[in-house]
Design a protein around this motif. Structure first.
Motif, short mmCIF file in Angstrom:
data_model
loop_
_atom_site.label_atom_id
_atom_site.label_comp_id
_atom_site.label_asym_id
_atom_site.label_seq_id
_atom_site.Cartn_x
_atom_site.Cartn_y
_atom_site.Cartn_z
N PHE A 213 0.87 -1.18 0.00
CA PHE A 213 0.00 0.00 0.00
C PHE A 213 0.90 1.22 0.00
O PHE A 213 1.71 1.40 0.91
CB PHE A 213 -0.93 0.02 1.21
CG PHE A 213 -1.92 1.15 1.18
CD1 PHE A 213 -3.09 1.03 0.44
CD2 PHE A 213 -1.68 2.34 1.85
CE1 PHE A 213 -4.00 2.07 0.39
CE2 PHE A 213 -2.58 3.38 1.80
CZ PHE A 213 -3.75 3.25 1.07
N LEU A 214 0.76 2.02 -1.06
CA LEU A 214 1.65 3.14 -1.28
C LEU A 214 3.09 2.62 -1.27
O LEU A 214 3.44 1.79 -2.07
CB LEU A 214 1.38 4.25 -0.26
CG LEU A 214 -0.06 4.82 -0.30
CD1 LEU A 214 -0.24 5.91 0.74
CD2 LEU A 214 -0.42 5.32 -1.69
N ASN A 215 3.92 3.02 -0.34
CA ASN A 215 5.32 2.56 -0.37
C ASN A 215 5.62 1.53 0.71
O ASN A 215 6.79 1.26 1.00
CB ASN A 215 6.26 3.77 -0.19
CG ASN A 215 6.17 4.73 -1.35
OD1 ASN A 215 6.12 4.31 -2.50
ND2 ASN A 215 6.13 6.02 -1.05
N THR A 216 4.59 0.92 1.27
CA THR A 216 4.78 -0.07 2.33
C THR A 216 4.48 -1.46 1.81
O THR A 216 3.37 -1.73 1.34
CB THR A 216 3.88 0.25 3.54
OG1 THR A 216 4.23 1.54 4.06
CG2 THR A 216 4.03 -0.80 4.62
N ASP A 217 5.48 -2.35 1.88
CA ASP A 217 5.33 -3.72 1.39
C ASP A 217 4.93 -4.66 2.53
O ASP A 217 5.37 -4.50 3.68
CB ASP A 217 6.64 -4.23 0.79
CG ASP A 217 7.02 -3.49 -0.48
OD1 ASP A 217 6.10 -3.00 -1.17
OD2 ASP A 217 8.23 -3.41 -0.77
N ALA A 218 4.13 -5.67 2.18
CA ALA A 218 3.76 -6.71 3.14
C ALA A 218 4.95 -7.62 3.43
O ALA A 218 5.98 -7.57 2.74
CB ALA A 218 2.60 -7.53 2.57
#
Length: 333
Positions: A174-179
Motif C-alpha cells: 500500500f503506497l510505499n509499504t510492502d507486506a
C-alpha cells in the motif's frame, strides 16, 4: 448500477463468492462461552449467543482433513487457533495474526478453536480466504508461514479533517509499504501479480483513497463492521460485498462509528478451475487422480496423537516448522 466504479453489491451471511485469483472467503463469527477444562464450551449455543462446533466434538474447529491445489489465508480477528499438519508443523495463533498455508500437491491439517478463557467468554471472529494456485504451483510441496501481528505492516493515513485510517498490509503493498513475504510457491509472491490484501479500519468520519491497480485485476471490498460506509458516494450497508472497477482510484468515506473493510485485489491466474470439496485443480481428470492419490497415501502419515489435537491452555502463541526443528515465538522476536 449508476456508479461506474461499482459493479455489484451483495449482502453476505457467511461466504463471500469471489473471482480469480480468489475462490471464496468464509467469515466465521461465534459467541463462544467460557471454556471448560478440556478447552470446550461450558454451555450450549443459544439464539442470543450462537456458536458452532463445526466438526469438533470437544473443542470447536476442523479436525484432520486434506487439501490440495490452492492456499488458505487465515486471518484471526478474535479468539485462538491451534494448527497441526501432516508435515509435522504446528502452532497457536490469535487476534491479529495471519496464517498462510500453500497446500500445493497435498497436505492434511487441522484447525481447532480452543476456548482458553475459563473466567470469561471467548468471542471468536475469523476470515479464511481460499486463494487459487497456478497449475505449476499446484505441483509444489505444501508450505506454511505465520505472519504475526507484531510484524504485519500498518499504514496510518490522516485525512484533511484529522480522521485516521489504519491499513494493515497482509499481501502486496500500500503506497510505499510492502507486506511480509508470502510462501515462495504462491501466486501472491510475485510482485507483478499485484495481490493486495488489506484489512482497513476507519475512524468515525474518516476518508481514504485506494490507488488504482490494473484494468485486468479482480477487486473486492467487504464491509464487515460498522453501520454505514460510502464508496465513491454510494451507500454500502453493513456486511455487504462490493465488486469494484480496478483501474481507478476508489474513495471510502465512513459514517459516525468505526468501520472495518477487507480489501482484496489481484491479477487473475486465467487457468481452468475444477473444484470438488477441499481439492482445487484444473480438470475433472486431475481431481480424480488427486482423490485416488489421497485414498492411497493420505498425503503422508498424520504425526499427531488424535485427529483434533489442541495445545494446553497456557501455551503462548508460537509456530513450529520442520517437525520442531525451527520454533518461533512472536513476543521473543
Amino acid at each position: 448500477m449508476s456508479n461506474s466504479s461499482i459493479y455489484t453489491i451483495q449482502p453476505i451471511e457467511f461466504r463471500l463468492d469471489l473471482k480469480d485469483p480468489f475462490l471464496f472467503t468464509a467469515h466465521h463469527i461465534d459467541h463462544f462461552p467460557a471454556g471448560n477444562t478440556q478447552l470446550g464450551p461450558t454451555v450450549p449455543s443459544t439464539p442470543e449467543k450462537p456458536y458452532q462446533m463445526y466438526y469438533g466434538d470437544v473443542v470447536p474447529g476442523f479436525p484432520e482433513h486434506p487439501h490440495t491445489g490452492f492456499e488458505t489465508i487465515t486471518l484471526v480477528e478474535s479468539g485462538f487457533v491451534d494448527h497441526f499438519d501432516s508435515l509435522g508443523n504446528s502452532g497457536r495463533y490469535a487476534q491479529g495474526d495471519v496464517q498462510w498455508l500453500s497446500t500445493g500437491n497435498g497436505v492434511e491439517h487441522c484447525e481447532m478453536f480452543p476456548l482458553v478463557h475459563q473466567d470469561k467468554e471467548n468471542p471468536f471472529e475469523l476470515f479464511q480466504i481460499w486463494f487459487n494456485s497456478s497449475p505449476e504451483e499446484k505441483k509444489q510441496d505444501a508450505d506454511y508461514k505465520m505472519m504475526w501481528r507484531e510484524q504485519i505492516p500498518h499504514v496510518l493515513q490522516t485525512d484533511s479533517n484529522g480522521h485516521q485510517a489504519d491499513i494493515r498490509v497482509v499481501s502486496g503493498s500500500f503506497l510505499n509499504t510492502d507486506a511480509l513475504s508470502r510462501p515462495p510457491h504462491s501466486w501472491a509472491a510475485a510482485k507483478e501479480n499485484r495481490v493486495n490484501i488489506y484489512m482497513i479500519r476507519l475512524e468515525p468520519h474518516a476518508e481514504l483513497t485506494i490507488p488504482a491497480t490494473t484494468a485486468t485485476s479482480t477487486r473486492f471490498a467487504y464491509f464487515y463492521n460498522g453501520p454505514l460506509l460510502y464508496i465513491d458516494g454510494q451507500e454500502i450497508p453493513f456486511k455487504h460485498l462490493v465488486e469494484l472497477k480496478p483501474d481507478t482510484e476508489i474513495h471510502l468515506k465512513n459514517s459516525d462509528q468505526v468501520a472495518s473493510i477487507m480489501w482484496l485485489e489481484g491479477e487473475p491466474i486465467g487457468a481452468p478451475v475444477a473444484m470438488r470439496g477441499p481439492f482445487v485443480l484444473n480438470s475433472t481428470e486431475e481431481l480424480n487422480v488427486a482423490f485416488a492419490r489421497y485414498r492411497q497415501t493420505h498425503f503422508g502419515p498424520w504425526p499427531w496423537p488424535t485427529p483434533a489435537p489442541v495445545f494446553p491452555r497456557e501455551q503462548e502463541r508460537f509456530a513450529s516448522y520442520q517437525k520442531g526443528v525451527d520454533v518461533e515465538y512472536p513476543e521473543r522476536m
